[in-house]
Design a protein around this motif. Structure first.
Motif, short mmCIF file in Angstrom:
data_model
loop_
_atom_site.label_atom_id
_atom_site.label_comp_id
_atom_site.label_asym_id
_atom_site.label_seq_id
_atom_site.Cartn_x
_atom_site.Cartn_y
_atom_site.Cartn_z
N TYR A 91 -36.04 19.41 -5.72
CA TYR A 91 -34.76 19.19 -6.40
C TYR A 91 -33.93 18.12 -5.68
CZ TYR A 91 -30.14 20.35 -8.35
OH TYR A 91 -28.91 20.29 -8.96
N ILE A 92 -33.79 18.28 -4.36
CA ILE A 92 -32.98 17.32 -3.59
C ILE A 92 -33.58 15.92 -3.67
CG2 ILE A 92 -32.19 16.68 -1.29
CD1 ILE A 92 -32.03 19.68 -0.64
N GLY A 93 -34.89 15.84 -3.50
CA GLY A 93 -35.55 14.53 -3.53
C GLY A 93 -35.43 13.85 -4.88
N ILE A 94 -35.64 14.61 -5.95
CA ILE A 94 -35.59 14.03 -7.29
C ILE A 94 -34.17 13.64 -7.68
CG2 ILE A 94 -35.91 14.56 -9.74
CD1 ILE A 94 -38.41 16.13 -8.93
N ILE A 95 -33.19 14.46 -7.32
CA ILE A 95 -31.80 14.12 -7.61
C ILE A 95 -31.41 12.84 -6.89
CG2 ILE A 95 -29.40 14.81 -7.23
CD1 ILE A 95 -30.69 16.27 -9.54
#
Length: 197
Positions: A91-95
């Motif tokens: 989630y953090i990486g994609i955001i």
């Protein structure tokens, strides 16, 4: 003067991000990093306690330069770190990557889409940019697990959509699609192990 300095900082930041990302992509291609889930796992695990950070950086980069199917990296995150932590790191990486893609498109404009994406994808979605209801169309698409999110984040950057509105949409919309891919693929491979080969 302040606005001019801010513009310069943004220019330098975008150039640095682009150079770093391109260097990583070249490294990855030369070392077959993007060839399979196993290659990615091997690369990430060797960083030890830094593995989560490296993985999130990689996940962000693969959004900016979508050279591998997103499902591979999503599933790798779950396998390496477990369902919960894997979901969080995904989630953090994609955001982060989605935000960078949006800002790059704001800076470079439509020509960037011409370089990164195929004609079929562009012909299907480019007309959305001229639609007054683009923010709503974008929000609906982001909530759908099968939508071409990477392309749509770039496309959003070429419209009048504000960054705050964009960020709110992906923060709320991405969890569903990430969970669907991460846990869905994990369940599929657990019960149908032949798919992993």
């Amino acid at each position: 003067m302040k606005r001019k300095n801010t513009r310069k900082v943004m220019n330098v930041t975008m150039i640095v991000i682009t150079i770093i990302t391109l260097c990583f992509v070249v490294y990855g291609v030369k070392n077959n990093l993007f060839s399979s889930q196993g290659s990615l796992e091997t690369f990430v695990v060797k960083f030890g306690i830094w593995a989560p950070l490296i993985f999130m950086i990689f996940q962000a980069i693969q959004v900016v330069f979508p050279i591998i199917p997103g499902g591979i990296s999503l599933l790798a995150g779950v396998f390496i770190f477990g369902p919960v932590n894997g979901f969080i790191y995904n989630y953090i990486g994609i955001i982060t990557g989605s935000a960078i893609a949006f800002l790059l498109a704001k800076y470079y404009g439509t020509p960037l889409l011409e370089v990164l994406f195929g004609k079929k994808l562009k012909s299907k979605y480019l007309k959305w940019a001229d639609n007054k209801k683009f923010p709503k169309l974008f929000a609906i698409a982001i909530f759908m697990p099968v939508a071409p999110d990477d392309f749509l984040c770039y496309l959003a950057g070429t419209t009048n959509m504000r960054f705050r509105s964009f960020l709110t949409t992906i923060l709320l919309g991405k969890p569903l699609s990430i969970a669907a891919y991460s846990f869905g693929l994990n369940v599929a491979l657990t019960h149908l192990p032949f798919l992993a080969h």
